[in-house]
Design an enzyme around this catalytic site. Structure first.
Site, PDB file in Angstrom:
ATOM      1  N   HIS A 198       0.846  -1.288   0.005  1.00 51.04           N
ATOM      2  CA  HIS A 198      -0.015   0.083  -0.111  1.00 51.04           C
ATOM      3  C   HIS A 198       0.846   1.344  -0.045  1.00 51.04           C
ATOM      4  O   HIS A 198       0.657   2.235  -0.569  1.00 51.04           O
ATOM      5  CB  HIS A 198      -0.812  -0.042   1.136  1.00 51.04           C
ATOM      6  CG  HIS A 198      -2.325  -0.457   0.842  1.00 51.04           C
ATOM      7  ND1 HIS A 198      -2.967  -1.489   1.886  1.00 51.04           N
ATOM      8  CD2 HIS A 198      -3.108  -0.290  -0.189  1.00 51.04           C
ATOM      9  CE1 HIS A 198      -4.174  -1.874   1.321  1.00 51.04           C
ATOM     10  NE2 HIS A 198      -4.261  -1.152   0.145  1.00 51.04           N
ATOM     11  N   GLU A 440      -5.761 -16.480 -20.380  1.00 51.44           N
ATOM     12  CA  GLU A 440      -4.368 -16.332 -19.791  1.00 51.44           C
ATOM     13  C   GLU A 440      -3.875 -17.822 -19.323  1.00 51.44           C
ATOM     14  O   GLU A 440      -3.018 -17.919 -18.448  1.00 51.44           O
ATOM     15  CB  GLU A 440      -4.869 -15.779 -18.366  1.00 51.44           C
ATOM     16  CG  GLU A 440      -6.004 -16.022 -17.595  1.00 51.44           C
ATOM     17  CD  GLU A 440      -6.069 -15.039 -16.207  1.00 51.44           C
ATOM     18  OE1 GLU A 440      -5.314 -14.211 -16.001  1.00 51.44           O
ATOM     19  OE2 GLU A 440      -7.399 -15.320 -15.847  1.00 51.44           O
ATOM     20  N   ASP A 464      -0.501 -13.868 -16.252  1.00 50.61           N
ATOM     21  CA  ASP A 464      -0.738 -15.347 -16.020  1.00 50.61           C
ATOM     22  C   ASP A 464      -0.295 -16.179 -17.336  1.00 50.61           C
ATOM     23  O   ASP A 464       0.377 -17.127 -16.932  1.00 50.61           O
ATOM     24  CB  ASP A 464      -2.082 -15.687 -15.497  1.00 50.61           C
ATOM     25  CG  ASP A 464      -2.440 -15.473 -13.915  1.00 50.61           C
ATOM     26  OD1 ASP A 464      -1.607 -15.838 -13.299  1.00 50.61           O
ATOM     27  OD2 ASP A 464      -3.116 -15.047 -13.801  1.00 50.61           O
ATOM     28  N   CYS A 511      -5.098  -6.930 -20.952  1.00 51.98           N
ATOM     29  CA  CYS A 511      -5.174  -6.296 -19.597  1.00 51.98           C
ATOM     30  C   CYS A 511      -4.042  -6.698 -18.886  1.00 51.98           C
ATOM     31  O   CYS A 511      -3.926  -6.238 -17.540  1.00 51.98           O
ATOM     32  CB  CYS A 511      -6.609  -6.338 -18.953  1.00 51.98           C
ATOM     33  SG  CYS A 511      -6.869  -8.172 -18.595  1.00 51.98           S
TER      34      CYS A 511
HETATM   35  C1  PEP Z   1      -3.323 -11.433 -15.827  1.00 54.83           C
HETATM   36  O1  PEP Z   1      -3.015 -12.522 -15.533  1.00 54.83           O
HETATM   37  O2  PEP Z   1      -2.480 -10.568 -16.980  1.00 54.83           O
HETATM   38  C2  PEP Z   1      -4.202 -10.314 -15.366  1.00 54.83           C
HETATM   39  C3  PEP Z   1      -4.396  -9.179 -15.855  1.00 54.83           C
HETATM   40  O3  PEP Z   1      -4.839 -10.615 -14.128  1.00 54.83           O
HETATM   41  P1  PEP Z   1      -4.134 -10.891 -12.576  1.00 54.83           P
HETATM   42  O4  PEP Z   1      -2.871 -10.034 -12.762  1.00 54.83           O
HETATM   43  O5  PEP Z   1      -5.060 -10.220 -11.690  1.00 54.83           O
HETATM   44  O6  PEP Z   1      -3.784 -12.316 -12.420  1.00 54.83           O
HETATM   45 MG    MG Z   2      -4.629 -13.395 -14.283  1.00 59.07          MG
END
Ligand code: PEP
Ligand code: MG
Length: 591
Positions: A198, A440, A464, A511
């Site tokens: 944080h 992913e 991931d 993302c």
């Molecule tokens: C990812 O795996 O790229 C993702 C956006 O999700 P997280 O980082 O929350 O696993």
């Molecule tokens: Mg992920």
């Protein structure tokens, strides 16, 4: 520079970009000095409990004052983490855990605080997920405030820094970080910490350059030493030579100019010079981040990591808790869409659920959609809230960790059951609800054609995906050198996913962190991604690249690198191209 007797260069993790030069202020914490004594008479027990209550109350008052003062500083957004600490200080269970220790063991208040913290530490240490595990720090910081007040409230206050200094500390609480903003601290550097703490998040939102994880900075630096903090490069230079100071002063000025220049791009559309537009989303963990996502130029929310709603809670969130969060995201003015990812919890991340045994390999365990499909009641609570909020705007539901068609079909079935239920109850629902699958897991890539028939869009989660494609634990530092987003296997997976999505007529977003690194922007455009969603602060730089490139150049670069067989080779080619086309950003003198 490193050979120089007086100058010491330390490397850590840069968690908040920018450069600052100034005199060090070494901030001492109370951690190591907790006294212990037994209370010989029952009357002393009552007195000790009273002392503890008074210290908790004083801490609460100090935080309230800090919050009020922050509110008075122009241009500062609410620092939500102070509310988390206030909640902790007001939490009956937290207080009674400490009081019970005094009563049961006849020990002084300081020792009782320590025992209570140890108890929480035990629970949190078992949590695999970095972010959730680090929430233990919130308990520790609240306890430190209490200890500070038990000691008379004078010691260890950041206010002693007096401004215009670089704060050096073993660790800092988010409240300390917020206080630094009031005192106009120039930057900070700590022995421990990581990007997801944080403190790091607050530093970024307050835009204070910061480097953490330096291990021994408190032992190396003395108050009044001259220190340079380079939060962009993750470097701290102690007692630099005058010419180094000058060079960094120039760097700071350039960085400032670049930031001002960059923010000019924030609200411009992400269109290439030859007319290709890419949608730009912001990734958020908390609804409080929406205003800054808008400032940095997010057009929508491309990833709302809803598992954070479960953090710092005694009880599971209710449908109304979910609803109030989703309404704020989906209904936010200025955002054209909101992607609500159903929660990615599971394995031993969900520590408070006794139904879940500890797993050997939670990253590949009962997490995300797998967990939701097992705990359907829990899943339905979330889906009901998303659908109820969908009346407020364009809503995209995103299912994480999809590995086969059955999962997406089953998730859609449950969503449909919830929809019918709500319609039966006469609840108004939105007419712009889209359903997407996160890509992913490598199996999802390989069956992307089949998955594309089931959903309205894809969103590629590279964090991931890369770990599974390259078999690298994304949180294991020992193999992080192999974590290469430009590995040809990764690029082929992305290309396959985009082609399958487009053949089925659905858009493909990204993302994962890869989307927010401007070094990869041309490659991702070449790969034909329709949307890039990222940490909001990364948006202006990514937009700047998009606006100053052409699809012809991106396609040319992609063609060149797709014929290469190694990630090292590809990285070199991408870096060469980027430094040639964007010398200020990626050249030898770039930031
Ligand atoms: C990812 O795996 O790229 C993702 C956006 O999700 P997280 O980082 O929350 O696993
Ligand atoms: Mg992920």
């Amino acid at each position: 520079m490193e050979e120089d007797d007086r100058t010491i260069v330390l490397r850590g993790t840069g968690v908040s970009p920018g450069v600052a030069t100034g005199k060090a202020y070494v901030f001492d914490r109370l951690d190591a000095q907790i006294s212990f004594y037994r209370l010989e008479k029952p009357a002393l027990v009552a007195r000790e409990i009273k002392r503890l209550r008074a210290a908790v109350k004083a801490s609460e008052e100090q935080l309230k004052t800090l919050k009020r003062r922050l509110g008075e500083v122009e241009g500062v957004k609410p620092v939500y983490i102070i509310d988390v600490h206030l909640m902790l200080l007001r939490d009956r269970v937290f207080l009674s855990t400490m009081i019970d220790r005094i009563r049961e063991l006849n020990v002084n208040a300081e020792w009782a605080v320590r025992l209570a913290v140890d108890k929480y530490r035990e629970v949190f240490e078992k949590i695999e997920d970095d972010y959730l595990r680090e929430r233990f720090n919130d308990i520790r910081y609240a306890a430190q405030m209490i200890l500070r007040n038990l000691a008379g409230g004078e010691q260890g206050s950041i206010a002693g820094a007096g401004g215009d200094v670089i704060v050096i500390a073993a660790d800092l609480s988010p409240a300390d970080t917020a206080q630094m903003m009031i005192d106009r601290v120039l930057g900070f550097a700590t022995d421990i910490g990581s990007r997801t703490s944080h403190t790091a998040i607050v530093a970024r939102s307050l835009e204070i350059p910061a480097v953490v994880g330096l291990e021994k900075i408190t032992r190396v630096v003395r108050t009044n030493d001259t220190v340079i903090v380079d939060g962009s490069a993750g470097l701290v230079i102690v007692n630099p030579e005058p010419e180094v100071i000058l060079r960094y002063e120039e760097k700071r000025r350039l960085a400032q100019d670049a930031r001002a220049e960059c923010l000019r791009y924030a609200c411009l559309p992400a269109v290439t010079r030859d007319g290709r537009q890419v949608a730009i989303g912001g990734n958020i963990e908390f609804v409080e981040e929406i205003p800054s996502a808008l400032t940095y130029g997010a057009e929508g929310i491309g990833l709302y990591r809803t598992e954070f709603i479960y953090v710092n809670r005694e009880q599971l969130p209710t449908e109304e808790d979910h609803l109030s969060n989703y309404s704020r995201v989906i209904g936010a003015e200025g955002l054209s869409w909101a992607t609500v990812r159903t929660f990615d919890l599971g394995g031993d991340k969900f520590f408070s659920n006794p139904k879940l045994a500890k797993e050997m390999n939670p990253q590949m365990g009962l997490r995300a959609i797998r967990f939701c499909l097992k705990e359907i009641d829990l899943f339905k609570v979330q889906l009901r809230a998303i659908l109820r909020a969908s009346a407020l705007g364009r809503t995209r539901i995103l299912f994480p960790m999809i590995s086969g068609v059955e999962e997406i079909r089953r998730a859609k079935e449950i969503l449909e059951e919830v929809r019918v239920e709500l319609e039966g109850e006469g609840v108004p629902l939105g007419d712009r609800i889209e359903v997407g699958a996160m890509i992913e897991v490598p199996s999802a890539v390989m069956i992307a054609e089949a998955l594309a028939r089931e959903v309205d869009y894809f969103s590629i989660g590279t964090n991931d995906l890369i770990q599974y494609v390259l078999a690298i634990d994304r949180i294991n530092e020992r193999v992080s050198y192999l974590y290469e987003p430009l590995h040809p296997a990764v690029l082929r997976m992305i290309r396959h996913t985009v082609e399958a999505g487009h053949a089925a007529g659905i858009p493909v977003a990204m993302c994962g962190e890869m989307a927010g690194d401007p070094l990869y922007t041309m490659v991702l455009l070449g790969l034909d991604l329709d949307e890039l969603s990222m940490n909001p602060m990364a948006i202006p730089k990514v937009k700047a690249v998009i606006r100053e490139t052409t699809m012809a150049d991106c396609k040319g670069l992609l063609e060149e690198i797709m014929s290469m067989s190694s990630g090292v080779e590809i990285r070199r080619a991408v870096e060469d191209t980027m430094s040639r086309l964007f010398p200020a950003e990626f050249g030898a003198n770039g930031q």
